[in-house]
Write a protein that holds these residues in place. Structure first.
Motif, PDB file in Angstrom:
ATOM      1  N   ASN A  20      -3.119  10.751  25.380  1.00 16.66           N
ATOM      2  CA  ASN A  20      -3.586   9.366  25.426  1.00 16.66           C
ATOM      3  C   ASN A  20      -5.031   9.138  24.973  1.00 16.66           C
ATOM      4  O   ASN A  20      -5.475   7.983  24.935  1.00 16.66           O
ATOM      5  N   ALA A  21      -5.744  10.183  24.627  1.00 19.81           N
ATOM      6  CA  ALA A  21      -7.147  10.017  24.240  1.00 19.81           C
ATOM      7  C   ALA A  21      -7.267   9.151  22.992  1.00 19.81           C
ATOM      8  O   ALA A  21      -6.496   9.298  22.039  1.00 19.81           O
ATOM      9  N   ARG A  22      -8.227   8.241  23.016  1.00 21.79           N
ATOM     10  CA  ARG A  22      -8.488   7.428  21.831  1.00 21.79           C
ATOM     11  C   ARG A  22      -9.047   8.292  20.701  1.00 21.79           C
ATOM     12  O   ARG A  22      -9.739   9.269  20.944  1.00 21.79           O
ATOM     13  N   ASP A  23      -8.725   7.905  19.479  1.00 24.08           N
ATOM     14  CA  ASP A  23      -9.257   8.609  18.312  1.00 24.08           C
ATOM     15  C   ASP A  23     -10.637   8.044  18.011  1.00 24.08           C
ATOM     16  O   ASP A  23     -10.775   6.995  17.383  1.00 24.08           O
ATOM     17  N   LEU A  24     -11.686   8.745  18.475  1.00 27.94           N
ATOM     18  CA  LEU A  24     -13.056   8.303  18.286  1.00 27.94           C
ATOM     19  C   LEU A  24     -13.796   9.321  17.421  1.00 27.94           C
ATOM     20  O   LEU A  24     -13.516  10.522  17.499  1.00 27.94           O
ATOM     21  N   PRO A  25     -14.731   8.874  16.595  1.00 30.72           N
ATOM     22  CA  PRO A  25     -15.381   9.785  15.637  1.00 30.72           C
ATOM     23  C   PRO A  25     -15.957  11.032  16.270  1.00 30.72           C
ATOM     24  O   PRO A  25     -15.819  12.141  15.737  1.00 30.72           O
ATOM     25  N   TRP A  26     -16.627  10.875  17.411  1.00 32.31           N
ATOM     26  CA  TRP A  26     -17.306  12.018  18.026  1.00 32.31           C
ATOM     27  C   TRP A  26     -16.353  13.003  18.676  1.00 32.31           C
ATOM     28  O   TRP A  26     -16.784  14.050  19.162  1.00 32.31           O
ATOM     29  N   VAL A  36     -20.518   0.355  18.529  1.00 37.65           N
ATOM     30  CA  VAL A  36     -21.233   1.565  18.129  1.00 37.65           C
ATOM     31  C   VAL A  36     -20.685   2.167  16.843  1.00 37.65           C
ATOM     32  O   VAL A  36     -21.454   2.598  15.968  1.00 37.65           O
ATOM     33  N   ILE A  37     -19.372   2.214  16.681  1.00 37.90           N
ATOM     34  CA  ILE A  37     -18.764   2.980  15.593  1.00 37.90           C
ATOM     35  C   ILE A  37     -19.304   2.611  14.208  1.00 37.90           C
ATOM     36  O   ILE A  37     -19.708   3.499  13.445  1.00 37.90           O
ATOM     37  N   LEU A  75     -11.693  18.226  30.683  1.00 39.00           N
ATOM     38  CA  LEU A  75     -11.665  17.456  31.927  1.00 39.00           C
ATOM     39  C   LEU A  75     -12.824  16.458  31.979  1.00 39.00           C
ATOM     40  O   LEU A  75     -12.645  15.320  32.424  1.00 39.00           O
ATOM     41  N   ASN A  76     -14.010  16.880  31.546  1.00 41.68           N
ATOM     42  CA  ASN A  76     -15.130  15.939  31.489  1.00 41.68           C
ATOM     43  C   ASN A  76     -14.770  14.719  30.640  1.00 41.68           C
ATOM     44  O   ASN A  76     -14.981  13.573  31.056  1.00 41.68           O
ATOM     45  N   ALA A  77     -14.219  14.972  29.467  1.00 42.04           N
ATOM     46  CA  ALA A  77     -13.857  13.870  28.577  1.00 42.04           C
ATOM     47  C   ALA A  77     -12.721  13.034  29.160  1.00 42.04           C
ATOM     48  O   ALA A  77     -12.717  11.804  29.063  1.00 42.04           O
ATOM     49  N   ALA A  78     -11.759  13.695  29.788  1.00 41.65           N
ATOM     50  CA  ALA A  78     -10.602  12.994  30.343  1.00 41.65           C
ATOM     51  C   ALA A  78     -11.003  12.077  31.489  1.00 41.65           C
ATOM     52  O   ALA A  78     -10.483  10.957  31.618  1.00 41.65           O
ATOM     53  N   THR A  79     -11.915  12.531  32.330  1.00 43.99           N
ATOM     54  CA  THR A  79     -12.355  11.709  33.462  1.00 43.99           C
ATOM     55  C   THR A  79     -13.097  10.475  32.964  1.00 43.99           C
ATOM     56  O   THR A  79     -12.900   9.363  33.468  1.00 43.99           O
ATOM     57  N   MET A  80     -13.942  10.662  31.962  1.00 50.52           N
ATOM     58  CA  MET A  80     -14.640   9.524  31.364  1.00 50.52           C
ATOM     59  C   MET A  80     -13.648   8.551  30.732  1.00 50.52           C
ATOM     60  O   MET A  80     -13.764   7.330  30.880  1.00 50.52           O
ATOM     61  N   GLU A  81     -12.661   9.103  30.030  1.00 53.20           N
ATOM     62  CA  GLU A  81     -11.662   8.257  29.361  1.00 53.20           C
ATOM     63  C   GLU A  81     -10.833   7.479  30.374  1.00 53.20           C
ATOM     64  O   GLU A  81     -10.541   6.295  30.175  1.00 53.20           O
ATOM     65  N   LEU A  82     -10.476   8.118  31.472  1.00 58.20           N
ATOM     66  CA  LEU A  82      -9.699   7.426  32.505  1.00 58.20           C
ATOM     67  C   LEU A  82     -10.477   6.234  33.039  1.00 58.20           C
ATOM     68  O   LEU A  82      -9.923   5.139  33.215  1.00 58.20           O
ATOM     69  N   GLY A  83     -11.766   6.438  33.308  1.00 57.83           N
ATOM     70  CA  GLY A  83     -12.583   5.338  33.809  1.00 57.83           C
ATOM     71  C   GLY A  83     -12.768   4.224  32.801  1.00 57.83           C
ATOM     72  O   GLY A  83     -12.926   3.058  33.165  1.00 57.83           O
ATOM     73  N   ALA A  84     -12.762   4.573  31.515  1.00 58.22           N
ATOM     74  CA  ALA A  84     -12.978   3.573  30.467  1.00 58.22           C
ATOM     75  C   ALA A  84     -11.753   2.714  30.211  1.00 58.22           C
ATOM     76  O   ALA A  84     -11.872   1.513  29.931  1.00 58.22           O
ATOM     77  N   VAL A  85     -10.551   3.299  30.318  1.00 61.35           N
ATOM     78  CA  VAL A  85      -9.360   2.549  29.895  1.00 61.35           C
ATOM     79  C   VAL A  85      -8.339   2.290  31.011  1.00 61.35           C
ATOM     80  O   VAL A  85      -7.491   1.407  30.870  1.00 61.35           O
ATOM     81  N   ILE A  86      -8.380   3.042  32.092  1.00 62.75           N
ATOM     82  CA  ILE A  86      -7.403   2.886  33.179  1.00 62.75           C
ATOM     83  C   ILE A  86      -8.083   2.496  34.490  1.00 62.75           C
ATOM     84  O   ILE A  86      -7.798   1.455  35.089  1.00 62.75           O
ATOM     85  N   CYS A  87      -8.995   3.315  34.947  1.00 59.78           N
ATOM     86  CA  CYS A  87      -9.664   3.095  36.242  1.00 59.78           C
ATOM     87  C   CYS A  87     -10.911   2.234  36.023  1.00 59.78           C
ATOM     88  O   CYS A  87     -12.037   2.630  36.324  1.00 59.78           O
ATOM     89  N   THR A  88     -10.692   1.040  35.499  1.00 60.12           N
ATOM     90  CA  THR A  88     -11.803   0.162  35.126  1.00 60.12           C
ATOM     91  C   THR A  88     -12.414  -0.507  36.360  1.00 60.12           C
ATOM     92  O   THR A  88     -11.826  -0.515  37.440  1.00 60.12           O
ATOM     93  N   ALA A  89     -13.588  -1.086  36.176  1.00 59.31           N
ATOM     94  CA  ALA A  89     -14.332  -1.626  37.312  1.00 59.31           C
ATOM     95  C   ALA A  89     -13.615  -2.789  37.972  1.00 59.31           C
ATOM     96  O   ALA A  89     -13.534  -2.864  39.202  1.00 59.31           O
ATOM     97  N   ARG A  90     -13.084  -3.719  37.180  1.00 55.68           N
ATOM     98  CA  ARG A  90     -12.546  -4.959  37.753  1.00 55.68           C
ATOM     99  C   ARG A  90     -11.029  -4.949  37.932  1.00 55.68           C
ATOM    100  O   ARG A  90     -10.533  -5.452  38.930  1.00 55.68           O
TER     101      ARG A  90
END
Length: 288
Positions: free
Chosen positions: A15-21, A46-47, A178-193
């Motif tokens: 499920n990871a987004r395809d991002l340049p970095w 940013v992209i 795992l570092n990247a996955a946790t960040m990704e989860l917060g960005a697209v699934i476990c969002t603030a609102r």
């Protein structure tokens, strides 16, 4: 502590987004630039700026060879323009201290201008594959909910790194994922609102969901309103200076129509104090 690594790593693989970095061969310099740009700025903005930046300055030495004014001008409307100045200074330091190669060690990265705990570890992990905890806002929110059962994280603290470190698998590559996955989860699934718990790969082991998703309060500092703020005035001054190319602008002509003269003067003074502008013989210009 429940095993969060196994389901998160599996979820990220599909499920990871395809991002340049995240692409192979992106390199440490590209990673460093992207992390500077991603601070408080959405990925979608940013992209295109990142692509333009790396096309113009593919190495730290290339950026260091140009005056800081060019970095501020290229930064355009990304916001928080001191980041451009810091990135230019970091490029000079990389050229002069590290033979033009972005350092790998966290301590050496932390010694560069504008680099804090998050950025240093992000470069070491995502560019070089070393094993360190990487904690951003999204990571902190996932940890607050899944591990601590809170709806929102508290203020950033050194203990955040220890919490993330406790979850990392022993293998370097898996720890980086795992570092990247946790960040990704917060960005697209476990969002603030509006967290999407139904789509979360760790919902069955999340302490917050097990507790019934209680509202435990939100101690996050609220972003000050932009409209009518000193930040808006600063942005207007910088925009004028960028469009002036290499020319200086007479001080009395700098956003002369700004409705609040005192705020205009504060904006100019603060930009000069931050090194983002230079006042020379009754004129204002980008730093040389």
């Amino acid at each position: 502590m429940p095993d969060l690594a196994t389901p998160l790593i599996a979820w990220y693989g599909s499920n990871a987004r395809d991002l340049p970095w995240r692409r192979p061969g992106f390199g440490a310099w590209g990673t460093l630039v992207s992390e500077f740009m991603l601070q408080q700025t959405p990925v979608s903005r940013v992209i295109p700026h990142l692509d333009a930046w790396l096309s113009r300055w593919p190495t730290p030495a290339a950026l260091a060879a140009d005056p800081p004014a060019e970095a501020v001008r290229q930064w355009a409307n990304l916001g928080y323009p001191r980041r451009a100045l810091w990135l230019h200074r970091a490029a000079v330091e990389i050229r002069d201290r590290h033979d033009g190669v972005v350092p790998r060690e966290v301590d050496e990265l932390l010694a560069l201008t504008g680099i804090g705990d998050y950025t240093a570890r992000a470069v070491a992990v995502f560019a070089y594959g070393d094993r360190h905890p990487v904690v951003d806002t999204n990571t902190r929110r996932v940890l607050a909910r899944a591990v601590e059962g809170r709806s929102q994280p508290g203020p950033p603290a050194k203990t955040d790194l220890a919490r993330m470190a406790a979850l990392l698998p022993p293998v370097d590559e898996e720890a980086a994922i795992l570092n990247a996955a946790t960040m990704e989860l917060g960005a697209v699934i476990c969002t603030a609102r509006t967290p999407r718990c139904d789509a979360c790969p760790i919902s069955d082991r999340c302490a917050w969901r097990a507790a019934g998703c209680p509202d435990t309060g939100d101690a996050r500092r609220k972003q000050a309103r932009y409209e009518g703020s000193d930040r808006q005035a600063r942005g207007a001054v910088l925009r004028m200076l960028r469009h002036a190319d290499a020319h200086a602008v007479r001080l009395d002509e700098v956003i002369a129509d700004w409705p609040d003269a005192r705020q205009r003067d504060r904006a100019i003074d603060s930009l000069v104090a931050d090194g983002l502008a230079e006042a020379v013989e009754g004129t204002l210009r980008l730093p040389v």
